[in-house]
Design a protein around this motif. Structure first.
Motif, PDB file in Angstrom:
ATOM      1  N   GLU A   1     -39.271  95.792 -15.756  1.00  0.00           N
ATOM      2  CA  GLU A   1     -38.283  95.729 -16.829  1.00  0.00           C
ATOM      3  C   GLU A   1     -37.187  96.771 -16.649  1.00  0.00           C
ATOM      4  O   GLU A   1     -37.354  97.779 -15.968  1.00  0.00           O
ATOM      5  CB  GLU A   1     -38.963  95.936 -18.176  1.00  0.00           C
ATOM      6  N   LEU A   2     -36.074  96.494 -17.258  1.00  0.00           N
ATOM      7  CA  LEU A   2     -34.952  97.430 -17.340  1.00  0.00           C
ATOM      8  C   LEU A   2     -34.708  97.690 -18.818  1.00  0.00           C
ATOM      9  O   LEU A   2     -34.067  96.891 -19.503  1.00  0.00           O
ATOM     10  CB  LEU A   2     -33.696  96.838 -16.686  1.00  0.00           C
ATOM     11  N   PRO A   3     -35.216  98.780 -19.359  1.00  0.00           N
ATOM     12  CA  PRO A   3     -35.118  99.030 -20.810  1.00  0.00           C
ATOM     13  C   PRO A   3     -33.668  99.092 -21.274  1.00  0.00           C
ATOM     14  O   PRO A   3     -32.792  99.574 -20.561  1.00  0.00           O
ATOM     15  CB  PRO A   3     -35.812 100.390 -20.985  1.00  0.00           C
ATOM     16  N   GLU A   4     -33.438  98.584 -22.481  1.00  0.00           N
ATOM     17  CA  GLU A   4     -32.063  98.561 -22.978  1.00  0.00           C
ATOM     18  C   GLU A   4     -31.503  99.952 -23.190  1.00  0.00           C
ATOM     19  O   GLU A   4     -30.288 100.158 -23.211  1.00  0.00           O
ATOM     20  CB  GLU A   4     -31.985  97.767 -24.297  1.00  0.00           C
ATOM     21  N   GLU A  61     -36.417 106.601 -21.813  1.00  0.00           N
ATOM     22  CA  GLU A  61     -35.899 107.596 -22.738  1.00  0.00           C
ATOM     23  C   GLU A  61     -34.487 107.975 -22.368  1.00  0.00           C
ATOM     24  O   GLU A  61     -34.193 108.328 -21.239  1.00  0.00           O
ATOM     25  CB  GLU A  61     -36.803 108.830 -22.697  1.00  0.00           C
ATOM     26  N   SER A  62     -33.572 107.900 -23.353  1.00  0.00           N
ATOM     27  CA  SER A  62     -32.181 108.225 -23.101  1.00  0.00           C
ATOM     28  C   SER A  62     -31.943 109.692 -23.374  1.00  0.00           C
ATOM     29  O   SER A  62     -32.196 110.180 -24.470  1.00  0.00           O
ATOM     30  CB  SER A  62     -31.268 107.373 -23.998  1.00  0.00           C
ATOM     31  N   LYS A  63     -31.537 110.398 -22.348  1.00  0.00           N
ATOM     32  CA  LYS A  63     -31.282 111.821 -22.511  1.00  0.00           C
ATOM     33  C   LYS A  63     -29.885 112.079 -23.032  1.00  0.00           C
ATOM     34  O   LYS A  63     -29.562 113.165 -23.463  1.00  0.00           O
ATOM     35  CB  LYS A  63     -31.503 112.549 -21.182  1.00  0.00           C
ATOM     36  N   GLY A  64     -29.013 111.079 -22.956  1.00  0.00           N
ATOM     37  CA  GLY A  64     -27.674 111.214 -23.497  1.00  0.00           C
ATOM     38  C   GLY A  64     -26.772 112.018 -22.610  1.00  0.00           C
ATOM     39  O   GLY A  64     -27.197 112.929 -21.908  1.00  0.00           O
ATOM     40  N   ASN A 105     -17.026 101.154 -11.601  1.00  0.00           N
ATOM     41  CA  ASN A 105     -17.537 100.071 -12.448  1.00  0.00           C
ATOM     42  C   ASN A 105     -18.520 100.675 -13.443  1.00  0.00           C
ATOM     43  O   ASN A 105     -19.740 100.511 -13.305  1.00  0.00           O
ATOM     44  CB  ASN A 105     -18.234  99.000 -11.609  1.00  0.00           C
ATOM     45  N   PRO A 106     -18.033 101.386 -14.442  1.00  0.00           N
ATOM     46  CA  PRO A 106     -18.948 102.118 -15.335  1.00  0.00           C
ATOM     47  C   PRO A 106     -19.906 101.203 -16.084  1.00  0.00           C
ATOM     48  O   PRO A 106     -20.911 101.691 -16.633  1.00  0.00           O
ATOM     49  CB  PRO A 106     -18.003 102.845 -16.296  1.00  0.00           C
ATOM     50  N   GLY A 107     -19.641  99.895 -16.111  1.00  0.00           N
ATOM     51  CA  GLY A 107     -20.585  98.979 -16.735  1.00  0.00           C
ATOM     52  C   GLY A 107     -21.940  98.994 -16.079  1.00  0.00           C
ATOM     53  O   GLY A 107     -22.921  98.520 -16.660  1.00  0.00           O
ATOM     54  N   ALA A 108     -22.032  99.537 -14.848  1.00  0.00           N
ATOM     55  CA  ALA A 108     -23.312  99.639 -14.157  1.00  0.00           C
ATOM     56  C   ALA A 108     -24.103 100.874 -14.588  1.00  0.00           C
ATOM     57  O   ALA A 108     -25.261 101.028 -14.174  1.00  0.00           O
ATOM     58  CB  ALA A 108     -23.083  99.682 -12.647  1.00  0.00           C
ATOM     59  N   ARG A 109     -23.486 101.746 -15.393  1.00  0.00           N
ATOM     60  CA  ARG A 109     -24.171 103.001 -15.762  1.00  0.00           C
ATOM     61  C   ARG A 109     -24.434 103.090 -17.263  1.00  0.00           C
ATOM     62  O   ARG A 109     -24.692 104.165 -17.792  1.00  0.00           O
ATOM     63  CB  ARG A 109     -23.315 104.201 -15.339  1.00  0.00           C
ATOM     64  N   LEU A 110     -24.395 101.961 -17.963  1.00  0.00           N
ATOM     65  CA  LEU A 110     -24.455 101.984 -19.424  1.00  0.00           C
ATOM     66  C   LEU A 110     -25.876 102.174 -19.944  1.00  0.00           C
ATOM     67  O   LEU A 110     -26.847 101.713 -19.337  1.00  0.00           O
ATOM     68  CB  LEU A 110     -23.878 100.693 -19.992  1.00  0.00           C
ATOM     69  N   VAL A 111     -25.951 102.832 -21.083  1.00  0.00           N
ATOM     70  CA  VAL A 111     -27.179 102.913 -21.865  1.00  0.00           C
ATOM     71  C   VAL A 111     -26.809 102.588 -23.307  1.00  0.00           C
ATOM     72  O   VAL A 111     -25.634 102.654 -23.707  1.00  0.00           O
ATOM     73  CB  VAL A 111     -27.826 104.309 -21.784  1.00  0.00           C
ATOM     74  N   LEU A 112     -27.806 102.210 -24.076  1.00  0.00           N
ATOM     75  CA  LEU A 112     -27.568 101.804 -25.464  1.00  0.00           C
ATOM     76  C   LEU A 112     -27.695 102.997 -26.394  1.00  0.00           C
ATOM     77  O   LEU A 112     -28.690 103.722 -26.356  1.00  0.00           O
ATOM     78  CB  LEU A 112     -28.580 100.721 -25.852  1.00  0.00           C
ATOM     79  N   GLU A 113     -26.674 103.202 -27.222  1.00  0.00           N
ATOM     80  CA  GLU A 113     -26.715 104.207 -28.290  1.00  0.00           C
ATOM     81  C   GLU A 113     -26.302 103.511 -29.576  1.00  0.00           C
ATOM     82  O   GLU A 113     -25.116 103.209 -29.779  1.00  0.00           O
ATOM     83  CB  GLU A 113     -25.796 105.382 -27.984  1.00  0.00           C
ATOM     84  N   GLY A 114     -27.287 103.237 -30.384  1.00  0.00           N
ATOM     85  CA  GLY A 114     -26.994 102.493 -31.606  1.00  0.00           C
ATOM     86  C   GLY A 114     -26.588 101.081 -31.262  1.00  0.00           C
ATOM     87  O   GLY A 114     -27.359 100.323 -30.692  1.00  0.00           O
ATOM     88  N   LYS A 115     -25.348 100.747 -31.644  1.00  0.00           N
ATOM     89  CA  LYS A 115     -24.817  99.422 -31.323  1.00  0.00           C
ATOM     90  C   LYS A 115     -23.600  99.527 -30.419  1.00  0.00           C
ATOM     91  O   LYS A 115     -22.691  98.706 -30.481  1.00  0.00           O
ATOM     92  CB  LYS A 115     -24.482  98.659 -32.610  1.00  0.00           C
ATOM     93  N   ARG A 116     -23.658 100.535 -29.547  1.00  0.00           N
ATOM     94  CA  ARG A 116     -22.606 100.712 -28.560  1.00  0.00           C
ATOM     95  C   ARG A 116     -23.243 100.946 -27.193  1.00  0.00           C
ATOM     96  O   ARG A 116     -24.321 101.521 -27.070  1.00  0.00           O
ATOM     97  CB  ARG A 116     -21.695 101.902 -28.901  1.00  0.00           C
TER      98      ARG A 116
END
Length: 1018
Positions: free
Chosen positions: A111-114, A12-15, A69-80
């Motif tokens: 698993e690592l959820p998108e 669950e993405s808390k945003g 390296n913020p690419g290591a902390r990404l979560v998916l929001e829509g198509k970004r």
């Protein structure tokens, strides 16, 4: 699994609480990967190493590196993709949670959820610590994962992270680097038509399996070699090679998924060169840019993509049909220092890929210095293990053929006749024959019982002072009864002895005792008057402890474990600092058993001790006879032609252990010794002419044995008996076959096994391999690497090749190291000592062959900042270095010549003979004296110097003469100019000659000896 840290797996993405500082679009191929089941689209980078990593420090480092390296902390929001601001978790598991042999852990299948988190770090502590960096393949590729991992270790080392903050995605990168008219046309989607080389798999996969194979060396065209071998084994087909798009924009630092596929059609019989050429052509034409996914995929919802992927996977499994034979991915070369920290030294890095729906097996290659890691990812199922191992066998054979790795000479496994230590073996010899003669020489005869009693007296005092296993005891003594008793006394309390050369300067001895951490030093008179024992070390009077008088002090010997240290011997160091080689009892006892049998040593052997106790080959002369019930002949005087003649004719010795230089000197004596059974030659390359001359001198029944072995492999580890019929056609005598339980490997500069007959560097392994260098972990990693099969080896720096006879031939050194009188010398250590002189700014030391000679001599060149004479510089070195390390000439130069690469141009350095003022000669009046002329002719012949360049003040050492050539010159003078009576008087003046080795002085001493003896050589 004992998980010590919990994590939120809800997905669950808390945003973020505010607008993210970093975000980027989801690229088409990333969206495609999101359509694959998350647990089957995770990439793993594993770093294995020695030492530990503290979880709290690793957690902090991950947080700091992920900030950069913020690419290591990404979560998916829509198509970004957006930065969650939350560092990836560090999860710590117990050692049993990861089966390293089978690469099996439930943590690797999680698993690592998108929706997040899309990256994490796993820590598996243990004897071999493993750190796993994991990322959803949709958010990172392998190169991006390595960037992030490198920054984590930079933070652990106290450095700032490099960072990767570019927002570019794969679609944008392609648009930037390709103008529309320059881009390759889009490729047609590949059709599924190739069977997996691993055969059918279950339609419902129970999950991935990973298998790993490590191959020695780094390999040119490794990807092409793998593909060619697989095509030859499994048939023609398409192979898919992921290509890093960063090659088109080297300035871009991004951890994003920036890999595109290059498709190669390969036929059976296509050699690796042809595959390599096709791959390079494809890269030159940028074909990988045309293999991207159709942008329309972005309109397909992820659940629909996932359903399609599942159907595709079922069809692929049902019909064993895939879009290619295999993925073959090469991450490149990883520097192990980049993934190491202060208390953690990486030993290997490898990747675990995916078993993606509808995809063929994935093969991942990672190279580190000296080895290539190969992993295979595929679906588990019946028989999958065996088929995976068979495929990896094919790859291993393609990169490292078994014919190169295997050699019959390495079949050396042999059980020891007994597990008892040398201490126990010597005690048994004493009990078996207490009245046999153990030692003979200037001090008379000493029985085994007497030697043992003296050793017990030394042991009693050491034991009283608390010495035992782990204690280092210095031994400063000559070739005497007390020295041998002291050696056994140290061993009997379980301590380790450090032999010191009485001829070495005080500063050198102090340095060695300090570096070794010696608590005690047994000192023989008159050396107790020297100022060489540091305050941290207690000086003990060896003569008093090992004296003839006094009651027996026998007591139980210490229990010796195989891994206890027996002795430490120092060798020259390339960093300017001597290296202490640590030899364990297990190393020594294996050598003793092998060498005793190989050299024919028994209770009738009488072997002289010719070399300094600080030279490890002296162990042959001490341990072998005494443990076989034989006799050690102590030679008080240093070897010269006179003392050697007496030894050969008067001592009763029947075996010799010496260097080729000393054997060459003996060969010029007019003698025909009888009764000798074996001559063991070690320390330098043995020339056939020297061996042949010795064979004629000692007779056909005497074995001339060429032994090879560095100190790090315990005295000697190969041997060959000279055979005139088969060896005379070569210039050097082979070094033969390895010792029992010892192996020799020949590897090239990239640490690949060489083909039979090719020249390679010798790497030694087995029972005689030293523990390593004392207090030098950095040097141990460099010189004692681990081969792919787990064998620990010593990298010798010596070149050799395998002869058609199946034996080894020594070729020479591959570095700057040189052998002087059997001792290894690093010129850098001498240069460092010279630069310690306040007048010297820079020094270079080189080894050059003396004109007219076969050996090499050392020459030093110095840039100075003040007026200083060559004599002053030589005196400076004499006070700090052993005599064999003091250069034959030290030349002051105005500048050093350099090559275009910035290295000192050795060939352009001036000839020391031309530069040395001692060589500036003219026609001196003394040439009219026939005796002076005769001596000059001998000098000219010995040194390889023109007679016209020799005047009365010519200095033998300044002209390139070392101690061995000096002895050869003195022997020639005695043989040609003196009768026997005069020879004794002349050699009695040896100290005077050593102090002033000039032509005039030698001629005067010859004349004096003639006058005293009243005879002249006819």
């Amino acid at each position: 699994m004992n998980q010590q840290t919990s994590r939120d797996r809800s997905g669950e993405s808390k945003g973020p609480a505010m607008e993210p500082s970093y975000s980027r679009s989801v690229a088409v191929h990333e969206w495609l990967f999101l359509g694959i089941a998350p647990d089957r689209s995770v990439i793993n980078l594993l770093v294995e190493g020695e030492g530990g990593l503290r979880p709290e420090e690793l957690t902090r480092a991950v947080a700091v590196a992920s900030e950069a390296n913020p690419g290591a902390r990404l979560v998916l929001e829509g198509k970004r993709w957006v930065d969650s601001g939350k560092a990836p978790e560090v999860l710590v598991f117990d050692e049993e949670s990861f089966n390293r042999e089978r690469l099996d852990s439930s943590a690797l299948r999680t698993e690592l959820p998108e929706t997040g988190p899309t990256c994490e770090v796993l820590l598996f502590p243990g004897a071999s610590t493993t750190v796993v960096f994991r990322a959803a393949h949709a958010v990172m590729d392998a190169r991006g994962l390595l960037m992030w991992a490198n920054d984590v270790f930079r933070v652990l080392r106290g450095q700032d992270p490099m960072g990767a903050t570019s927002r570019i995605d794969g679609d944008e990168l392609i648009r930037q680097v390709c103008a529309p008219d320059a881009a390759p046309p889009p490729s047609e989607p590949p059709t599924a038509e190739f069977a997996s080389p691993l055969g059918p798999r279950p339609i419902s996969s129970p999950g991935p399996i990973w298998r790993r194979r490590t191959v020695d060396g780094t390999h040119l065209g490794a990807t092409a070699k793998v593909i060619s071998a697989l095509a030859a084994a499994y048939g023609p087909g398409r192979f898919i090679v992921p290509v890093d798009l960063r090659r088109h924009a080297p300035h871009v630092r991004s951890t994003a998924m920036l890999a595109q596929a290059l498709h190669l059609e390969v036929q059976v019989g296509d050699g690796w060169e042809e595959v390599q050429r096709e791959m390079l052509t494809g890269l030159a034409e940028r074909r990988e840019l045309a293999s991207g996914a159709d942008p329309v995929i972005m309109k397909v919802p992820l659940p629909v993509l996932r359903m399609g992927a599942e159907e595709l996977d079922k069809d692929a499994a049902q019909y064993n049909s895939y879009p290619g034979r295999a993925y073959v991915s090469h991450l490149g070369t990883v520097n192990l220092d980049d993934v190491s920290a202060n208390d953690f030294q990486a030993t290997s890095v490898y990747a675990l890929g995916n078993a993606n729906p509808g995809s063929p097996p994935e093969i991942d290659l990672v190279e580190t210095p000296g080895r290539t890691e190969i992993t295979l990812a595929w679906h588990d199922g019946p028989g999958a293990d065996a088929r995976a191992d068979a495929l990896l066998d094919i790859i291993e054979e393609a990169l490292s053929p078994r014919e190169h790795r295997g050699w019959a000479g390495n079949r050396t496994d042999r059980a020891l006749p007994t597990e008892r230590s040398v201490v126990q073996l010597f005690r048994e010899r004493v009990e078996r024959a207490p009245d046999r003669v153990a030692l003979s020489g200037p001090e008379g005869y000493v029985t085994y019982a007497e030697l043992s009693r003296r050793a017990d007296a030394v042991a009693a005092e050491l034991r009283r002072r608390g010495a035992g296993p782990g204690t280092v005891v210095g031994l400063l003594a000559g070739r005497t009864v007390a020295a041998i008793a002291g050696l056994w006394g140290v061993l009997r309390v379980g301590a380790c002895y450090l032999p010191l050369d009485v001829r070495h300067p005080d500063l050198r001895l102090t340095e060695l005792l300090t570096d070794a951490g010696s608590r005690y030093c047994l000192v023989e008179r008159p050396y107790d008057q020297r100022d060489c024992v540091p305050e941290s070390c207690q000086s003990l009077p060896l003569d008093d402890l090992a004296g003839v008088e006094g009651p027996s002090a026998e007591s139980a010997d210490a229990t010796i474990n195989p891994d206890d240290l027996a002795y430490i011997i120092y060798t020259s160091g390339s960093t300017g600092r001597p290296k202490g080689v640590q030899i364990e009892h297990r190393n020594l006892v294996n050598y003793v058993h092998w060498a005793t049998r190989e050299f024919g040593i028994d209770d009738q052997t009488r072997m002289p001790l010719l070399t300094s106790p600080s030279f490890d080959v002296s162990g042959t002369s001490v341990f072998l006879p005494l443990l076989a019930g034989g006799e050690v002949v102590l030679m008080r005087d240093d070897p010269n032609h006179l003392s050697l003649r007496r030894l050969l004719t008067e001592s009763g010795a029947n075996a010799l252990n010496l260097t080729p230089s000393h054997l060459d000197l003996i060969g010029h004596l007019d003698l025909a010794p009888t009764g000798y059974r074996s001559i063991i030659v070690v320390g330098e390359q043995l020339r056939v002419e020297v061996a042949a001359r010795a064979q004629r001198m000692f007779g056909p029944d005497c074995r001339i044995i060429n032994e090879y072995g560095p100190t790090e492999a315990t005295i000697g580890c190969t041997a060959h008996t000279y055979t005139p019929r088969t060896d005379s056609s070569a210039s050097v005598v082979p070094i033969g076959l390895p010792a029992d339980n010892t192996k020799v490997f020949l590897l090239d500069a990239e640490r690949r096994f060489v083909a039979p007959g090719e020249v390679g560097e010798m790497y030694l392994g087995g029972a005689q391999l030293a523990r390593g260098y004392l207090g030098r972990p950095d040097l141990n990693r460099e010189r004692f690497p681990i081969l792919a099969d787990g064998t620990r080896v010593y990298r010798t720096g010596d070149h050799a090749r395998l002869l058609a006879t199946g034996e080894l031939e020594f070729i020479g050194r591959i570095d700057d190291q040189v052998k002087v009188r059997g001792h290894r010398v690093e010129p850098a250590e001498i240069a460092q000592a010279l630069e310690d002189h306040p007048a010297v700014d820079r020094a270079v030391v080189v080894a050059r062959t003396r004109r007219g000679q076969t050996g090499k001599a050392l020459y030093a060149y110095a840039l100075t900042n003040a007026t200083v004479t060559q004599e002053q510089l030589t005196d400076h070195l004499v006070a700090r270095l052993p005599a064999y390390m003091v250069p034959a000439a030290t030349v002051v130069v105005p500048e050093l010549p350099y090559t275009v690469s910035g290295k000192v141009d050795i060939r352009a350095l001036p000839d020391p003979f031309d530069t040395n003022p001692d060589t500036a000669v003219g026609g001196d009046a003394e040439t009219a004296d026939p005796l002076h002329e005769a001596v000059a002719q001998i000098w000219s012949r010995t040194l390889g110097v023109d007679r016209a360049r020799l005047d009365g003040q010519a200095n033998f050492h300044r002209l390139g003469g070392d101690s061995i050539s000096l002895l050869a010159m003195l022997a020639a003078v005695s043989r040609e100019l003196l009768a026997t009576a005069g020879e004794d008087a002349f050699m009695a003046e040896l100290p005077a000659i050593l102090r002033e080795p000039t032509l005039e002085r030698v001629a005067a001493l010859v004349r004096q000896a003639r006058d005293e003896a009243g005879t002249v050589r006819q």
